[in-house]
Scaffold this motif. Sequence first.
Motif, PDB file in Angstrom:
ATOM      1  N   UNK A 251       0.853  -1.189   0.000  1.00  9.29           N
ATOM      2  CA  UNK A 251       0.000   0.000   0.000  1.00  9.29           C
ATOM      3  C   UNK A 251       0.886   1.236   0.000  1.00  9.29           C
ATOM      4  N   UNK A 252       0.270   2.406  -0.024  1.00 11.49           N
ATOM      5  CA  UNK A 252       1.024   3.636  -0.292  1.00 11.49           C
ATOM      6  C   UNK A 252       2.093   3.953   0.754  1.00 11.49           C
ATOM      7  N   UNK A 260      12.260   1.651 -10.819  1.00 16.72           N
ATOM      8  CA  UNK A 260      11.778   1.475 -12.184  1.00 16.72           C
ATOM      9  C   UNK A 260      11.454   2.840 -12.799  1.00 16.72           C
ATOM     10  N   UNK A 261      11.873   3.105 -14.023  1.00 20.73           N
ATOM     11  CA  UNK A 261      11.579   4.404 -14.653  1.00 20.73           C
ATOM     12  C   UNK A 261      10.078   4.677 -14.679  1.00 20.73           C
ATOM     13  N   UNK A 262       9.707   5.851 -14.195  1.00 20.00           N
ATOM     14  CA  UNK A 262       8.318   6.269 -14.232  1.00 20.00           C
ATOM     15  C   UNK A 262       7.437   5.700 -13.133  1.00 20.00           C
ATOM     16  N   UNK A 263       7.964   4.832 -12.283  1.00 19.77           N
ATOM     17  CA  UNK A 263       7.156   4.238 -11.216  1.00 19.77           C
ATOM     18  C   UNK A 263       6.843   5.280 -10.144  1.00 19.77           C
ATOM     19  N   UNK A 264       5.566   5.363  -9.748  1.00 18.34           N
ATOM     20  CA  UNK A 264       5.149   6.331  -8.733  1.00 18.34           C
ATOM     21  C   UNK A 264       4.688   5.666  -7.442  1.00 18.34           C
ATOM     22  N   UNK A 265       4.707   4.342  -7.404  1.00 20.70           N
ATOM     23  CA  UNK A 265       4.237   3.616  -6.226  1.00 20.70           C
ATOM     24  C   UNK A 265       5.429   3.040  -5.480  1.00 20.70           C
ATOM     25  N   UNK A 266       5.415   3.087  -4.148  1.00 23.14           N
ATOM     26  CA  UNK A 266       4.431   3.753  -3.289  1.00 23.14           C
ATOM     27  C   UNK A 266       4.774   5.232  -3.114  1.00 23.14           C
ATOM     28  N   UNK A 267       3.757   6.046  -2.872  1.00 30.13           N
ATOM     29  CA  UNK A 267       3.981   7.490  -2.822  1.00 30.13           C
ATOM     30  C   UNK A 267       3.743   8.095  -1.448  1.00 30.13           C
TER      31      UNK A 267
END
Length: 334
Positions: A251-252, A260-267
């Motif tokens: 979870x966040x 990983x390029x462009x990965x936004x998780x977890x934020x």
Amino acid sequence: MRIGILGLGRIGAFHAETLSGLDAVESLVVSDPVTDAAKGAAERFGAEVADSPEAVLAAGVDGVVVAAATDAHPALILAAVAAGVPVFCEKPVARTMPEGVAVLRAVADADVPVQIGFNRRFDAGFVAARAAVRAGELGTLHTVRSTTLDPAPPPAAYIAASGGIFRDCSVHDFDIIRWVTGREVSEVYAAGGNRGADFIREAGDADTTGAVLTLDDGTLAVVSNSRHNGRGYDVRMELHGFTDSIAVGFEERLPLRSVEPGAAFPSGTPHDFFMDRFAAAYRAELATFTEVVAGRRPSPCTVADALEAGWTAEACTLSLREHRPVRVEEVRAD
């Protein structure tokens, strides 16, 4: 109902706060050898102060929560059972497994419920995982991975009295693997090392460990633990079957950073403490205890349940020391 609390250290004070917010709890009676701790709880939660555990049990309590030092657990559990008062006790049942077995034998024929505190059984994610496994949604399980990584080690005095990382930390993983899968552990192989605090090494303990558990149906469970995790408090579980795979803890606020390029998780802001990660689980656990006290349900985590996780911890401790696989039946002494 009226609930007693024995021990008002970090977890005892946390339980007092949680209990004071439950609708079923009308009043608290508290006791701690440190007088200021008991007085502080009385002031914060409007609790009544008793000068001893015996005085708490004689104060007309409907149930009692044991959050005292581990060495005191057996005597306090048995005193509550003898008084006919349902008892919730934080893990472990006792400092050693023989003492725990003695408690099990002593309460076996008593008609007084004892609930041992393994809070992960009340976390929404683990509850959902158990339901998925029991419903057959994953098909036949082949691999389970369970992780507990602390952000920093506890104090040296705590480590010295903890019994070791398998008995103190990993035991939560061992219990939740058993509870989620419905299987027993038959064999273990454990490894460990020390890459951090010297006082852990000096206590004869490891600060980072890995264990492979073979369950009684052949499923493999991989358990990873460490006292050092710079990003936060990380508790996760993965369950892989022939039909599907699921995870708990993704979870966040997961304390893990993807590269990983462009990965936004977890934020989200990573969890940094067990009380933060499991606040809702602790509340659900104690709310369940009030139902046990009221006679509406049996104990959801018995002394026997707690000892099963303890035997796995004993086997892992032996495996680490002797560098070999250990069958749980080798250390069991029921």
